[in-house]
Design an enzyme around this catalytic site. Sequence first.
Site, PDB file in Angstrom:
ATOM      1  N   SER A 128     -20.762  -3.809  -0.363  1.00 39.86           N
ATOM      2  CA  SER A 128     -20.251  -3.678  -1.733  1.00 39.86           C
ATOM      3  C   SER A 128     -21.318  -3.677  -2.804  1.00 39.86           C
ATOM      4  CB  SER A 128     -19.225  -4.769  -2.035  1.00 39.86           C
ATOM      5  OG  SER A 128     -18.012  -4.388  -1.504  1.00 39.86           O
TER       6      SER A 128
ATOM      7  N   THR B 176      -6.030  -5.660   6.007  1.00 37.99           N
ATOM      8  CA  THR B 176      -4.859  -6.458   5.621  1.00 37.99           C
ATOM      9  C   THR B 176      -4.564  -6.297   4.134  1.00 37.99           C
ATOM     10  OG1 THR B 176      -6.402  -8.291   5.430  1.00 37.99           O
ATOM     11  CG2 THR B 176      -5.045  -8.233   7.406  1.00 37.99           C
ATOM     12  N   ASP B 177      -5.568  -5.891   3.344  1.00 34.67           N
ATOM     13  CA  ASP B 177      -5.379  -5.885   1.878  1.00 34.67           C
ATOM     14  C   ASP B 177      -4.244  -4.954   1.443  1.00 34.67           C
ATOM     15  OD1 ASP B 177      -6.893  -3.636   2.507  1.00 34.67           O
ATOM     16  OD2 ASP B 177      -8.322  -3.875   0.849  1.00 34.67           O
TER      17      ASP B 177
ATOM     18  N   ASP C  46     -13.362  -6.448  -3.013  1.00 38.71           N
ATOM     19  CA  ASP C  46     -14.800  -6.415  -3.288  1.00 38.71           C
ATOM     20  C   ASP C  46     -15.126  -6.955  -4.673  1.00 38.71           C
ATOM     21  OD1 ASP C  46     -14.632  -5.128  -0.910  1.00 38.71           O
ATOM     22  OD2 ASP C  46     -15.274  -3.170  -1.651  1.00 38.71           O
TER      23      ASP C  46
HETATM   24  P1  ADP Z   1     -21.252   0.002  -0.713  1.00 39.07           P
HETATM   25  O1  ADP Z   1     -20.492  -0.453  -1.907  1.00 39.07           O
HETATM   26  O2  ADP Z   1     -20.618  -0.381   0.569  1.00 39.07           O
HETATM   27  O3  ADP Z   1     -22.701  -0.386  -0.750  1.00 39.07           O
HETATM   28  P2  ADP Z   1     -20.603   2.558  -1.815  1.00 39.07           P
HETATM   29  O4  ADP Z   1     -20.720   3.944  -1.310  1.00 39.07           O
HETATM   30  O5  ADP Z   1     -19.278   2.068  -2.251  1.00 39.07           O
HETATM   31  O6  ADP Z   1     -21.250   1.608  -0.713  1.00 39.07           O
HETATM   32  O7  ADP Z   1     -21.566   2.373  -3.064  1.00 39.07           O
HETATM   33  C1  ADP Z   1     -22.903   2.794  -2.993  1.00 39.07           C
HETATM   34  C2  ADP Z   1     -23.260   3.532  -4.281  1.00 39.07           C
HETATM   35  O8  ADP Z   1     -23.378   2.596  -5.370  1.00 39.07           O
HETATM   36  C3  ADP Z   1     -24.596   4.221  -4.225  1.00 39.07           C
HETATM   37  O9  ADP Z   1     -24.493   5.492  -3.642  1.00 39.07           O
HETATM   38  C4  ADP Z   1     -24.961   4.296  -5.707  1.00 39.07           C
HETATM   39  O10 ADP Z   1     -24.276   5.348  -6.335  1.00 39.07           O
HETATM   40  C5  ADP Z   1     -24.389   3.000  -6.249  1.00 39.07           C
HETATM   41  N1  ADP Z   1     -25.442   1.958  -6.248  1.00 39.07           N
HETATM   42  C6  ADP Z   1     -25.499   0.851  -5.486  1.00 39.07           C
HETATM   43  N2  ADP Z   1     -26.604   0.128  -5.770  1.00 39.07           N
HETATM   44  C7  ADP Z   1     -27.263   0.807  -6.725  1.00 39.07           C
HETATM   45  C8  ADP Z   1     -28.482   0.592  -7.447  1.00 39.07           C
HETATM   46  N3  ADP Z   1     -29.262  -0.460  -7.206  1.00 39.07           N
HETATM   47  N4  ADP Z   1     -28.845   1.498  -8.388  1.00 39.07           N
HETATM   48  C9  ADP Z   1     -28.058   2.571  -8.622  1.00 39.07           C
HETATM   49  N5  ADP Z   1     -26.926   2.830  -7.980  1.00 39.07           N
HETATM   50  C10 ADP Z   1     -26.512   1.967  -7.038  1.00 39.07           C
HETATM   51 MG    MG Z   2     -18.497   0.153  -2.316  1.00 32.37          MG
END
Ligand code: ADP
Ligand code: MG
Length: 381
Positions: free
Chosen positions: A124, A32-33, A170
Site C-alpha cells: 500500500s 473478506t472486505d 489500506d
Molecule cells: P501498492 O499500493 O501496493 O504499492 P499500487 O499500484 O496501488 O501498489 O501503487 C503504486 C503507485 O503509487 C506507484 O505506481 C506510484 O504511482 C505511486 N507511488 C507510490 N510510492 C510513490 C512515491 N514514493 N513517489 C511517487 N509515486 C509513488
Molecule cells: Mg495500492
Amino acid sequence: MGVREGFEELYGSVPEGVWAAPGRVNLIGEYTDFNEGFVMPLALPHTAVAAVSRRDDGVLRLHSADIEGPVVELHVDALEPLTNTSWAAYPAGVVWALREAGHLTVTGADVHLASTVPTGAGLSSSAALEVVTALALNDLYELGLTRPRLARLAQRAENDFVGVPCGIMDQTASACCTEGHALHLDCRDLSIRQVPFDLAAQGLALLVVDTRVKHALGDGAYAERRAGCEEGARQLGVSHLRDVAYEGLSDALDRLTDERVRRYVRHVVSDDHRVEQVIGLLDAGDVRGIGPVLTAGHASLRDDLRISCPELDLVVAAANSAGAVGARMTGGGFGGSAVVLVESADVDTVTKAVTEAFAAAGFTAPRVFPGVPSGGARRLS
Ligand code: ADP
Ligand code: MG
C-alpha cells in the site's frame, strides 16, 4: 537529503510542516472486505513523508523525490477524475476528494514527498501517499476531520479519481493504526479496535517477504473471485457472506451446487472466523498461538480461493520447515508479499532458508524485512 531540504530547494521556501503515513500489511482476513467481513492490518515502519505548505491561488504543485521528472503543476478547479495517469493522481485525488466533500477552503498546496514503502509489493505505497496528503491538508487547513473520515476520502481519491477499485482497509490502516497493535476493522460498519500485538515483548518477530512477483492476471482474477462470492451470497439468500455463520458453514456448503462457488464461500467464511480466532488469542496474550491460524489461512487462499503462486507457496513452506511459528501470503495474491511469524532468535535462520529456497528454485531473490507493528499517520514537525 530530507524532504524538508528538498522542499526548500524546489520551492525556495520553508515548508509549513512535515507529515508521515505508513504502508501496511494484512495479518489475517483476505478477500473478506467486500464481503463486509473482518480484516486485521498493521502499519509498517515504512512511511511516505511529505513536506507541505498551503497556497491561496488555486495552484497545486506536486513532486516526489522517488520519481524522475519535474514538479507537476495543477489547478484545484481543473482537477478531473481519471485524467491523470501519473503518480501525481494519488495526492491530487485527495485534494479533489476534499473539495468534492465541500472543503473549498483547500485552495492549493506545495508538496514534496519521499517514501520508503516499496511500491507494487502489496504494501500500500499508494494509500501511504494519499493519507499523508490528507492528514497534511487536514492539519494545515484546520478541517477537523477524523482519521476514519480522512481514510474514506483517501479511498474515494483512489477509487474515483485514480480509478482503482480498492476497499477501505489500506487507507484505514495507514490513518488509524497505532504502534504495537494490529487494527481490527469491521468492513460492514467500519468500526475499528486496536488489538495488542506486541511481538518483541513475546520474543517474536514478524517478517515481511516481498516475492518481487507481480502477475498480470491479478486484476481479472480479483473480479472473478468477487463475482463468485456475490453469487454464493445470492444462492444462500444473504446480502453478504459476512452473514453466513461459521457454525453453519457445512450446512451452507451443502446447499451450494457449484464447486467453485463452494470453495470461495468456504474461504471467506473460514477466514472471517480466523480473524476472530486471532483476536481471541491476542487478547489472551497468546501471540504464538496465532501461527497455525496464519498457516491455515494460507492453505485456504491456496486451495479454496486459488490466488497464491509458486513463490508465495515457497515462502510459507520454506519458512515453516525452518521453524517459523506460522506464515501466509497477504494481499491480493498472485505475487506481492507474505508474512512470517518467527521466534526472534530464528529470524536469521528463517530468512536464510527462504532466500536459499528461492535461489534453488531459480526465483528472483526476495526482499525480507521486519514487520514491526508501527504507528499510523502523524505530523513529524
Ligand atoms: P501498492 O499500493 O501496493 O504499492 P499500487 O499500484 O496501488 O501498489 O501503487 C503504486 C503507485 O503509487 C506507484 O505506481 C506510484 O504511482 C505511486 N507511488 C507510490 N510510492 C510513490 C512515491 N514514493 N513517489 C511517487 N509515486 C509513488
Ligand atoms: Mg495500492
